[in-house]
Enzyme design. Structure first.
Site, PDB file in Angstrom:
ATOM      1  N   VAL A   8       0.749  -1.287   0.131  1.00 41.09           N
ATOM      2  CA  VAL A   8       0.121  -0.046   0.020  1.00 41.09           C
ATOM      3  C   VAL A   8       1.050   1.387  -0.078  1.00 41.09           C
ATOM      4  O   VAL A   8       1.826   1.219   0.670  1.00 41.09           O
ATOM      5  CB  VAL A   8      -0.862  -0.115   1.272  1.00 41.09           C
ATOM      6  CG1 VAL A   8      -1.912   1.211   1.428  1.00 41.09           C
ATOM      7  CG2 VAL A   8      -1.810  -1.166   1.344  1.00 41.09           C
ATOM      8  N   CYS A   9       0.754   2.384  -0.912  1.00 37.44           N
ATOM      9  CA  CYS A   9       1.275   3.603  -0.796  1.00 37.44           C
ATOM     10  C   CYS A   9       0.125   4.465  -0.967  1.00 37.44           C
ATOM     11  O   CYS A   9      -1.093   4.272  -0.940  1.00 37.44           O
ATOM     12  CB  CYS A   9       2.268   3.607  -1.897  1.00 37.44           C
ATOM     13  SG  CYS A   9       1.667   3.822  -3.632  1.00 37.44           S
ATOM     14  N   GLY A  10       0.525   5.870  -1.285  1.00 38.07           N
ATOM     15  CA  GLY A  10      -0.528   7.046  -1.088  1.00 38.07           C
ATOM     16  C   GLY A  10      -1.498   6.897  -2.275  1.00 38.07           C
ATOM     17  O   GLY A  10      -2.549   7.249  -2.036  1.00 38.07           O
ATOM     18  N   GLY A  12      -1.287   4.602  -4.879  1.00 37.95           N
ATOM     19  CA  GLY A  12      -1.292   2.936  -5.496  1.00 37.95           C
ATOM     20  C   GLY A  12      -0.764   2.909  -7.029  1.00 37.95           C
ATOM     21  O   GLY A  12      -0.828   2.000  -7.607  1.00 37.95           O
ATOM     22  N   VAL A  41      -3.714   4.021  -0.242  1.00 34.72           N
ATOM     23  CA  VAL A  41      -4.204   3.750   0.928  1.00 34.72           C
ATOM     24  C   VAL A  41      -5.776   4.098   0.980  1.00 34.72           C
ATOM     25  O   VAL A  41      -6.345   3.338   1.942  1.00 34.72           O
ATOM     26  CB  VAL A  41      -3.374   4.814   1.940  1.00 34.72           C
ATOM     27  CG1 VAL A  41      -3.844   6.058   1.300  1.00 34.72           C
ATOM     28  CG2 VAL A  41      -3.609   4.459   3.313  1.00 34.72           C
TER      29      VAL A  41
END
Length: 101
Positions: A8-10, A12, A41
């Site tokens: 998961v990242c800010g 995607g 996220v």
């Protein structure tokens, strides 16, 4: 059973996609039966049913809430197996030992 990882990242699109590839390479080399997906996220809750472990940077990991047999691994350097590898292996060996070949 296969341990299911969600990177998961800010947004995607950037770091979670690269982290997905790095985690996949690391777990393949470590002989762990796994799948890896990625998302932003804001989307992780809709992806939780298909994940056992969520891996994200430490600041994003603090925003992720899970229950039951799901685990969050927060890492400082999402692209470095030297950083995420030991943390991820610890969770897998403790909670998903059947996936270690």
């Amino acid at each position: 059973m296969t341990v299911r990882i969600l990177a998961v990242c800010g947004n995607g699109q950037g770091s979670s996609m690269i982290m997905k590839m790095k985690v996949d390479q690391f777990l393949t080399q470590s002989n762990i039966d796994h799948t890896v997906n990625s998302c932003a996220v804001g989307e992780y809750k809709s992806e939780l049913s298909g994940a056992d472990i969520i891996i994200a940077s430490t600041h994003i990991a603090g925003e992720i809430s899970v229950t039951g047999n799901k685990y969050v691994v927060g890492v400082r350097n999402m692209l470095s197996p030297a950083d995420f590898g030991p943390k991820l292996l610890e969770v897998i060996k403790e909670h998903f030992p059947q996936d270690v070949k």
